[in-house]
Design an enzyme around this catalytic site. Sequence first.
Site: not given
Ligand code: UDP
Length: 381
Positions: A209
């Site tokens: 993403h």
């Molecule tokens: N996650 C979720 N469903 C999904 C994809 C990710 O619940 O389809 C959860 C994942 O387990 C983690 C969090 O979302 O706890 C991560 O979010 P994201 O990747 O959007 O953000 P980042 O960590 O990169 O800021």
Amino acid sequence: MLVTVVAGARPNFMKISPIIKAIKAARRDGRAIDYRLVHTGQHFDQKMSGEFFEQLGIPQPDINLECGGGTQAEQTAAVMIAFERELIANRPDIVIVVGDVTSTLACTISAKKLCVPVAHVEAGIRSGDMTMPEEINRIVTDSICDHFFTTTIHAGNLLKENGVDQDRIHFVGNTMIDSLYQNLDRLTQPRFWDERRLSSGDYFLLTLHRPSNVDDSTKLLEFLNAILDGTEGHKIVFPVHPRTRKTLETARFESERLIQVDPVGYLEFIYLLKNCRAVITDSGGITEEATVLNVPCMTLRDSTERPETIEIGTNELVGADPQNLAPYLTKLAKGGWKRGSIPELWDGKTAERIVKVLLREYGTHDLNLNRTVAKKVSVVS
Ligand code: UDP
């Protein structure tokens, strides 16, 4: 004391859930602490927000600022204006912001301009990549907040190097991992598991993403082709982020082995992560969860703000060039992936430690007195 807890986007919800639980537990133990939950509305639909409240047992927000959509600046401005109003109406002793999303930055600025102290959970992490909006959010938040709750010693050291006093840095661990431990025995098999004939250890999990990976359809398709080339014989489960969906809608990429689904709820996602062969991702939080679950993780970025997931965890920084992926997939196929260990204080008790610090720092503030004072505060011009 009254604590305003801010959440805006998907990766915030798993970080605030244990904090709210710990505040409630302290209150049950007779401590004078209460919270007000503010949802900025940055992520607003059921799949990116509502489902997490239900699955993680997060109470309904006291207010939703409904600041979804818009450009980076439009959203920052909208959250700042709405949160300023909220703080004037309900002045807390301290605001807690988590992570590195637009709401983290915007709410910190509004609070500090009203002289309300701010504590940043997940402070001091840096990717060094100034093209990431999250990096700007981290730097600005950490340059003006009052308390720094850190996930690693490394993050604390970085803050000290930047001139932050040691007594404002609190090494407490990782609230995202608190959520992981709190939910491990409640995981749910996704509904498409049987229909897509998935079996444990046999499929890859993919999430993408970051704007630099998904906004350009040529780059995104190069990634998907490289992943398909290197994973022959295995399915790839791909919960598609709304941002990535926009690009894929025009590119119309299809493959029988690539299972494209909507973003899944937390309990389903962790089930998929725990049971996959490996995860390929550009997420930050997922590299931490993969480390704790000892799942091989390949990060499609040139930098990370979470070096511990590489140094002692299961993560490898593959880079943002799709051509880089092949040797890592070969290494995995040969059974040569490293085993990780769990970083210090990622033990499921981080939120308790945070509440202890808050009570130590602000515990003498009387709840009712604070509410009376709140009514007398006006905007600083
Ligand atoms: N996650 C979720 N469903 C999904 C994809 C990710 O619940 O389809 C959860 C994942 O387990 C983690 C969090 O979302 O706890 C991560 O979010 P994201 O990747 O959007 O953000 P980042 O960590 O990169 O800021």
